[in-house]
Design an enzyme around this catalytic site. Structure first.
Site, PDB file in Angstrom:
ATOM      1  N   SER B  45      69.251  46.365  -8.398  1.00  0.00           N
ATOM      2  CA  SER B  45      69.222  45.112  -7.661  1.00  0.00           C
ATOM      3  C   SER B  45      68.073  45.210  -6.677  1.00  0.00           C
ATOM      4  O   SER B  45      68.020  46.150  -5.871  1.00  0.00           O
ATOM      5  CB  SER B  45      70.543  44.920  -6.927  1.00  0.00           C
ATOM      6  N   GLU B  46      67.131  44.252  -6.708  1.00  0.00           N
ATOM      7  CA  GLU B  46      65.893  44.455  -5.962  1.00  0.00           C
ATOM      8  C   GLU B  46      66.078  44.403  -4.451  1.00  0.00           C
ATOM      9  O   GLU B  46      65.170  44.719  -3.702  1.00  0.00           O
ATOM     10  CB  GLU B  46      64.791  43.502  -6.418  1.00  0.00           C
ATOM     11  N   ASN B  47      67.259  43.987  -3.993  1.00  0.00           N
ATOM     12  CA  ASN B  47      67.514  44.041  -2.548  1.00  0.00           C
ATOM     13  C   ASN B  47      67.929  45.441  -2.092  1.00  0.00           C
ATOM     14  O   ASN B  47      68.283  45.627  -0.926  1.00  0.00           O
ATOM     15  CB  ASN B  47      68.548  43.002  -2.132  1.00  0.00           C
ATOM     16  N   SER B  87      62.281  49.676  -3.411  1.00  0.00           N
ATOM     17  CA  SER B  87      62.818  48.929  -4.538  1.00  0.00           C
ATOM     18  C   SER B  87      61.700  48.422  -5.447  1.00  0.00           C
ATOM     19  O   SER B  87      61.748  48.570  -6.670  1.00  0.00           O
ATOM     20  CB  SER B  87      63.647  47.746  -4.019  1.00  0.00           C
TER      21      SER B  87
END
Lengths: 232, 218
Positions: B45-47, B87
């Site tokens: 998840s890019e967060n 990320s």
């Protein structure tokens, strides 16, 4: 003696003036500096340039400052959750610069690392590349993106000590440690403020050298944008 | 013809044991529900999370733990958290094996448009431009036609571009299409969909694989 601890959000933001450029940590509403945003709304400071991944929702986060027209320019990667934002943008009341999320994060990092610019493939061949210097490395084209310059960075951490050492929690970390490194003046609000020595040095995400002001926040709402659950 | 769950099921068949996978918002998110039981994949998840778990039980909802779609999630065993620069560092440096994302338009050379409709929709690109500029393997999950019934598989994107020549495969309710130097190559068609119908609904260059077959999603 290090004097970083301030009483509250009002004191922390007291010298932020009209026209300032401020970075605000958080992803969506996760890990946003709630106390400081409220203080900025109450202070009524105007013509701000805000650098933040998102622009909050209509009635929370940066959305509160949009409603009161305190924001002149928004620099963000995704603003889809905020109808007021979209309205102000389409009507030309608000300036906006949309930039790729990784570019946003890495431009913060570059500032904190003392690097003036980075090269990234994100945005090559798109509107984002217009007017930007490009360079080829190993046959692939990259855009040059400058490190951010901002007057203040305002972030939210989970725990911090009075020296400004910070620990973030779960995905509320996101942009917070990066922006903490990138402010000319960095303001931090924490859920828990402890004495030096109480945090394990091996567990520190942001060393205190980057932090100028720290205070214990109060009354965190921690609003959730999309509550999704598994039924038992 | 497939529904969105069918599209997600078909994409899940592209997953391989040990893959690190980034799933975009919308149909791509559904792919997580159909990971074959005999393989292990790790969702990014890019967060700032590797190892996205299922949605939490109501009493375990945690405001500090969300996915890139801002939905509350849990973590799997062996998960990790990191900041947004790291990320995208793992994305740009090619560590992510597969990226699945939605699109408004895909061109037959692999260009993708999915972030802006000038004058109408201004949401921003989020992490999409970083992902498409760097990922080795990009699959687009989308409807074959838009609400007006027009093809979203084109010779050139008419909307602002997200990335150039990056899409490798497109899965729609009608079929599976590889991006090749000759354009979209139909390698599978959905049950009940004729190749003539696919040709009619595809504006970009289209070729049919010699060994084209009916799609299997079970």
């Amino acid at each position: 003696m290090l004097k970083k601890v301030v009483k509250n959000a009002e004191e922390a933001v007291k010298d932020i003036t009209d026209g300032a450029t401020i970075m605000l940590g958080g992803f969506g509403l996760c890990g946003i500096p709630e106390n400081s945003i409220t203080a900025l709304v109450n202070k009524g400071v105007k013509n701000l340039t805000c650098i933040s991944n998102n622009a909050g929702v209509d009635d929370f986060g940066i959305g509160l400052m949009l409603k009161t027209r305190q924001v002149k320019k928004m620099i963000a990667s995704y603003v889809g959750e905020n109808a007021e934002f979209e309205r102000q943008l389409l009507s030309g009341e608000l300036e906006v610069e949309l930039i790729p999320q990784g570019t946003l994060a890495t431009r913060c990092m570059a500032t904190g690392y003392g690097i003036p610019a980075i090269y990234t493939p994100a945005g090559v061949g798109t509107e984002v590349a217009e007017g930007k210097e490009t360079r080829e490395f190993d046959g692939k084209t990259y855009l040059m993106e400058h490190a951010f310059k901002s007057d203040f960075a305002i972030v939210k951490a989970w725990k911090g000590d009075t020296h400004g050492n910070l620990i973030f929690r779960a995905t509320s970390r996101n942009f917070n440690p990066l922006m903490a490194m990138a402010g000319k003046i960095t303001i931090v609000e924490v859920e828990e403020l402890v004495q030096p020595g109480e945090l394990d040095p091996d567990m520190i995400h942001t060393p205190g050298i980057y932090v100028n002001r720290i205070f214990k926040g109060v009354n965190y709402e921690k609003r959730i944008e999309q509550i999704t659950v598994t039924k038992r | 013809m497939l529904d969105k769950f069918g599209i997600a099921k078909r994409i899940a068949k592209e997953l391989q044991d040990g893959y690190y996978v980034n799933l975009g918002i919308g149909i791509p998110t559904l792919v997580a529900n159909y990971v074959p039981h005999d393989i292990e994949v790790i969702l990014q998840s890019e967060n700032g999370l590797l190892g996205i778990g299922p949605f939490p039980f109501e009493e375990d909802v945690d405001a500090d733990l969300i996915n890139a779609g801002k939905q509350t999630v849990t973590t799997t065993k062996g998960s990790s958290f990191f900041d947004s620069a790291m990320s995208f560092g793992m994305i740009r440096s090619g560590r992510v094996d597969l990226t699945v994302l939605g699109a408004m338009e895909v061109a037959d050379n692999g260009d993708i448009a999915n972030w802006k409709i000038p004058g109408k929709m201004v949401k921003g690109m989020g992490g999409a431009m970083d992902l498409v500029a760097s990922a080795k393997n990009i699959i687009v999950a989308m409807q074959h036609v838009n609400k007006a019934g027009e093809s979203k598989l084109l010779s050139n994107c008419s909307l602002p571009i997200t990335g150039l020549g990056c899409v490798k495969k497109v899965v729609t309710e009608l079929g599976v299409f590889d991006i090749t130097p000759d354009g979209f190559k139909c390698i599978e068609y959905a049950t009940g969909v004729s190749l003539d119908y696919i040709k009619e609904k595809t504006l970009g260059r289209l070729i049919i694989a010699d060994d084209v077959k009916e799609m299997s999603i079970e």
